[in-house]
Design a protein around this motif. Structure first.
Motif, short mmCIF file in Angstrom:
data_model
loop_
_atom_site.label_atom_id
_atom_site.label_comp_id
_atom_site.label_asym_id
_atom_site.label_seq_id
_atom_site.Cartn_x
_atom_site.Cartn_y
_atom_site.Cartn_z
N ASP A 134 60.01 11.38 -31.75
CA ASP A 134 60.36 11.13 -33.14
C ASP A 134 59.71 9.81 -33.55
N SER A 159 59.83 8.22 -36.30
CA SER A 159 60.46 7.50 -37.42
C SER A 159 60.68 6.03 -37.09
N GLY A 160 60.88 5.71 -35.82
CA GLY A 160 61.09 4.32 -35.44
C GLY A 160 59.86 3.64 -34.87
N GLU A 200 56.11 2.07 -35.48
CA GLU A 200 55.22 1.54 -36.52
C GLU A 200 53.86 2.22 -36.42
N GLN A 251 54.60 14.76 -38.82
CA GLN A 251 55.19 13.44 -39.01
C GLN A 251 54.14 12.43 -39.48
N GLU A 268 53.24 13.03 -43.10
CA GLU A 268 54.32 12.53 -43.96
C GLU A 268 54.33 11.01 -44.05
N ARG A 269 53.79 10.36 -43.03
CA ARG A 269 53.69 8.89 -43.04
C ARG A 269 52.41 8.41 -43.73
#
Length: 396
Positions: A344, A346-347, A349, A371, A374-375
């Motif tokens: 994941d 999300s955490g 950088e 992911q 989306e970033r």
């Protein structure tokens, strides 16, 4: 570019051909292997034939190419073609084999679609096929020439000079040219083909990423034992029978997903045995003292199944600006304990301007690619290596 006449015919018949391609490709392989049993015995992956992945990959590539000809007549799906060309070059494919494929593919189309395949339809799709085949033949010729090889002349004997058990399922084989010749250069992330004699007389070929930096006199491949039904006949043969002193038939290095020479930030994301090309890239970055900002991401079932765990940690620590993030589905110990489950981001950088390299099971790569998109990472900066037939990570 597709002719105007053929464009109209292909546009009108693409829905029907596309809908039937899943029926056409099995017939194609059945007909071709009946006429040329040596191709199934010694060239095509029998496991991929048994589970249908090769058929789906062929169907997908034809559909993508035909669609591109219609929607963007001034462009080609070069990324897809390059991936196929590198796979073909690694197998020693030559131009004459495209004629064999053409004959049996079009016989299969006629068998499945019957009277719907008029001479006009056959002529239009013949043009599609040879546009795609011609592009691949030209790419493969350039790859052979760049490697200093004659077309298809990729095979050499290599002696196993070392073997290491990385995990219970992964063994590393250290290879050196048995003919005393020079070691061919390669780019970090590339792979070689290994041809293995099996008990039934077949000489099956599999491709394995080089899991070392591209310097020194030796090369290293790391092979995961493949279970399931059918079990991996080549990987199990290597695990059970190949020891130091044995000689393997190994191809020249190829692969379109290789570490670039720029200074952009790098993301190396892998799962399972997908770590092998990433270890090669990481080893090269460490060996050259690269100042590039490097983010290493890996997911595995457990700590004990994680091949190159300690080496990955050590190589990352050698870089001046690097971070390592590891997830275990079932953590066993304390290294590292902060992430459990699937990868994941999300955490994590993600630096601006990052160039990402992905390798692992298709669901993992599709998840990580999504992911990253989306970033805000552009699709053009996300590269992936697919072990086995490419089933189209970029779509769906």
């Amino acid at each position: 570019m597709l002719s105007e006449k053929s464009t109209a015919v292909v546009r009108a018949t693409l829905p029907a051909i596309g809908a039937a391609i899943g029926d056409i490709t099995p017939v194609f392989y059945r007909r071709m292997f009946a006429a040329h049993p040596e191709l199934l015995r010694d060239l095509f992956n029998r496991g991929n034939q048994a589970n249908g992945t090769q058929s789906r990959a062929l169907a997908g590539s034809i559909a993508v190419f035909a669609t591109m000809l219609l929607e963007h007549p001034d462009r080609r799906p070069d990324a897809m073609l390059a991936r196929i060309a590198h796979k073909h070059a690694a197998l020693g494919i030559t131009a004459d084999q495209y004629t064999i494929v053409h004959r049996h593919l079009f016989d299969a189309i006629a068998e499945v679609l019957g009277e719907a395949v008029t001479p006009e339809v056959a002529e239009a799709w013949d043009e599609v096929y040879w546009l795609m085949a011609g592009a691949l033949i030209a790419m493969e010729a350039r790859l052979y020439a760049a490697s200093g090889l004659g077309d298809g002349d990729v095979w050499r004997p290599w002696k196993v000079v070392g073997r290491t058990e990385e995990t219970a399922e992964v063994a590393t084989f250290v290879l050196r040219p048995a003919d005393g010749g020079p070691v061919p250069p390669f780019r970090p992330g590339q792979y070689v083909s290994v041809q293995v004699a099996l008990p039934d007389g077949a000489r099956q070929i599999r491709q394995y990423s080089l899991s070392c930096a591209p310097d020194g006199d030796d090369r290293r491949i790391s092979v995961k034992r493949v279970g399931g039904d059918p079990a991996g006949e080549v990987s199990n043969r290597l695990h059970e029978n190949v020891r130091e002193g044995d000689v393997l038939t190994v191809g020249a290095p190829f692969g379109d997903v290789a570490l670039d020479d720029g200074d952009d930030p790098v993301l190396l994301a892998s799962a399972g045995i997908g770590c092998t090309p990433m270890v090669s890239m990481l080893a090269h970055l460490a060996a050259t003292g690269s100042p590039r900002r490097t983010t290493v991401v890996h997911g595995d079932r457990t700590e004990s199944s994680h091949a190159f765990r300690e080496q990955t940690e050590q190589l990352t620590a050698k870089l001046p600006d690097a971070a390592l993030h590891v997830w275990y589905e079932r953590p066993e110990g304390e290294w590292p304990a902060e992430r459990t489950g699937l990868v994941d981001l999300s955490g994590v950088e993600i630096p601006e301007g990052v160039r990402a390299y992905l390798c692992g099971p298709v669901p993992f790569m599709r998840s990580v690619r999504t992911q990253l998109l989306e970033r805000g990472v552009p699709a053009s900066r996300i590269h992936y290596e697919s072990f086995g037939p490419d089933l189209g990570l970029d779509v769906g």
